[in-house]
Scaffold this active site. Structure first.
Site, PDB file in Angstrom:
ATOM      1  N   HIS A   1       8.955  -8.380  -2.623  1.00 49.94           N
ATOM      2  CA  HIS A   1       9.173  -7.331  -3.618  1.00 49.94           C
ATOM      3  C   HIS A   1       8.880  -7.814  -5.046  1.00 49.94           C
ATOM      4  CE1 HIS A   1      13.340  -9.096  -3.968  1.00 49.94           C
ATOM      5  NE2 HIS A   1      13.134  -8.798  -5.226  1.00 49.94           N
TER       6      HIS A   1
ATOM      7  N   ASP B   1      10.594  -9.694   3.596  1.00 48.76           N
ATOM      8  CA  ASP B   1      10.625  -9.814   2.137  1.00 48.76           C
ATOM      9  C   ASP B   1      10.179 -11.208   1.676  1.00 48.76           C
ATOM     10  OD1 ASP B   1      10.891  -8.904  -0.431  1.00 48.76           O
ATOM     11  OD2 ASP B   1      13.037  -9.319  -0.571  1.00 48.76           O
TER      12      ASP B   1
ATOM     13  N   SER C   1      15.301 -13.443  -7.814  1.00 47.48           N
ATOM     14  CA  SER C   1      14.647 -13.142  -6.537  1.00 47.48           C
ATOM     15  C   SER C   1      13.492 -14.104  -6.286  1.00 47.48           C
ATOM     16  CB  SER C   1      14.114 -11.709  -6.537  1.00 47.48           C
ATOM     17  OG  SER C   1      15.179 -10.789  -6.531  1.00 47.48           O
TER      18      SER C   1
END
Length: 479
Positions: free
Chosen positions: A238, A268, A346
């Site tokens: 993402h 992911d 992230s």
């Protein structure tokens, strides 16, 4: 000579010397021991009753005591302070401490500033020399070991013009002696692992208005880490999904264009490659997530809110969690942690206390969008499998039937006990074996497809009232 075993973990301690044997105790608790040697003559052994020592070095093992009072009589107590000087501890009597205080007051302002500079003590608010003296008195027990030694050698009359530089060169380890063992370990892990962490920013190009010139539009930033010496870098899917260009900044501030090697949307994860030479790359040490336990200490390194290489710490709050990926599939076995994970973290690594990768930070649970103490990381065992496959093939594949299944709630609503085939992949394994999907008739009524009721080396399906076995050769399905 009598050997005293002493503890050095508290900022102020009282030590009792047992004459009849047995271990030292403080407030009824057994003490962690560190060697302390006090030289005395043979007839003094019986008269030594108690030694009181102060130690400002928490967690530091004391070395040999260099000097003590020349005469000790029965019942005599003395108080002193321990100074750590290149592994040796020096005990001072009250009289010597007084002489030391007088020596501090005789120092020049330039000498005091050198000691305070070496000890990393701010003195910009000290306008007069007597204020510098008071600042040194207040902090001399807590300055760095190098500054402690510098002060003692200046007090002994050595030339301070040559001392400061040479002493600081002799003490390359900046981890201070009074830090707790856990703090030392955290600092060490960060220093060793942060060079493996990178900052990633993505962008896309577009034309605006009537202009024919493409404009680069930032899409987002995140964290990544170096996987191997070949230049492969791992991050979250993402982080890169909305951009067609990626720039990766390494710990040495060099920036490289990243080329996408492959992505696994349902996990992911994404792998990029940069053309940096191996000398600039510090691959991360890969651990295992199989034996993780709730309560283990963990560290997260990333770039939250654009703040470069930020360290947060916490514990493993849960294991075996399931979260839904951005691709809609469930990621199983996810690690839950209370280490702060904020926007920008992230794609960064989650590390154990040994600095080994145990997960990739991927998501948080938060009503506000900022860290609320519930963060999730993709377990490293999954990361290793996916990343290696992306590097080899550019994609992640798995064996499958080529079917789309009804959800549990849909199957329950339709009164189905089993896996209801909702749809089939064209030319897929199930379609070639003759399985039928769910559909609607001419009047819009639902006609149930085959229901898979067993899989044990073969597929058992129910069609209407008939049950039969179907042999299916599984197909490769891209994730």
């Amino acid at each position: 000579m009598i050997r005293i075993r002493a503890m050095a973990t508290l900022s102020r301690i009282s030590l009792a010397v047992p004459l009849g044997g047995g271990g030292l105790r403080q407030n009824g608790d057994a003490l962690r021991m560190a060697s302390l040697v006090v030289p005395v003559s043979g007839n003094m052994v019986q008269s030594l009753a108690r030694v009181r020592l102060f130690s400002q070095f928490r967690g530091t093992q004391l070395g040999n005591v260099k000097r003590v009072a020349p005469e000790l009589k029965r019942g005599t107590n003395f108080e002193g302070s321990i100074r750590r000087s290149h592994g040796r501890a020096v005990a001072y009597t009250g009289e010597e401490s007084m002489r030391e205080t007088q020596g501090l007051e005789s120092l020049k302002a330039s000498q005091i500033k050198k000691v305070l500079d070496a000890g990393k003590v701010d003195y910009r608010d000290c306008l007069e020399r007597n204020e510098l003296v008071e600042r040194l008195k207040d902090t001399k027990n807590f300055i760095t070991p190098a500054a402690q030694q510098l002060l003692q050698r200046i007090l002994c009359g050595e030339d301070d013009e040559e001392l400061s530089a040479s002493l600081l060169q002799e003490v390359p380890n900046l981890v201070e002696g009074w830090w707790l063992e856990a703090e030392r370990n955290t600092v060490k892990v960060f220093q060793e692992c942060s060079p493996s962490v990178a900052n990633i920013s993505t962008s896309t190009t577009a034309t605006i208005g009537m202009s024919m010139n493409p404009v680069e539009i930032p899409r987002g930033t995140g964290s990544a880490f170096v996987w191997d010496a070949e230049g492969h870098v791992v991050t979250n899917y993402h982080v890169v999904m909305n951009g067609n260009k990626a720039k990766i900044t390494l710990s040495d501030a060099s920036t490289w264009e990243g080329t996408v090697v492959g992505v696994a949307k349902n996990k992911d994860l994404a792998v990029l490659k940069i053309a940096a030479p191996a000398s600039r790359l510090r691959p991360i040490v890969v651990g295992s997530s199989q034996a993780l336990q709730v309560g283990q200490h963990v560290l997260a390194i990333g770039n939250p809110f654009g703040l470069d290489r930020t360290l947060t710490s916490g514990i493993i709050s849960g294991v075996g969690r399931d979260i839904r990926s951005i691709g809609g599939a469930m990621i199983r076995g996810v690690v839950q942690t209370d280490a702060s994970i904020n926007p920008g973290n992230s794609g960064g690594p989650l590390l154990d206390s040994q600095g080994r990768l145990i997960g990739v930070n991927t998501a948080i649970y938060s009503p506000s969008g900022a860290s609320a103490g519930i963060g999730f990381a993709i377990p490293v065992d999954t990361v290793r499998r996916v990343v290696n496959e992306l590097i080899r093939k550019g994609k992640v594949s798995r064996p499958g039937l080529g079917i789309m299944c009804a959800s549990d709630s849909q199957a329950k609503q339709l009164g189905v006990n089993g896996v209801l085939v909702f749809g089939l992949s064209e030319n897929g394994a199930a379609a070639k074996a003759g399985l039928l999907p769910t559909k609607r008739d001419l009047f819009g009524r639902i006609e149930l497809g085959d229901i898979i009721v067993a899989i044990n080396g073969q597929v058992t399906v129910k069609r209407g009232t008939m049950v039969r076995d179907v042999y299916i050769t599984l197909q490769e399905i891209d994730e």
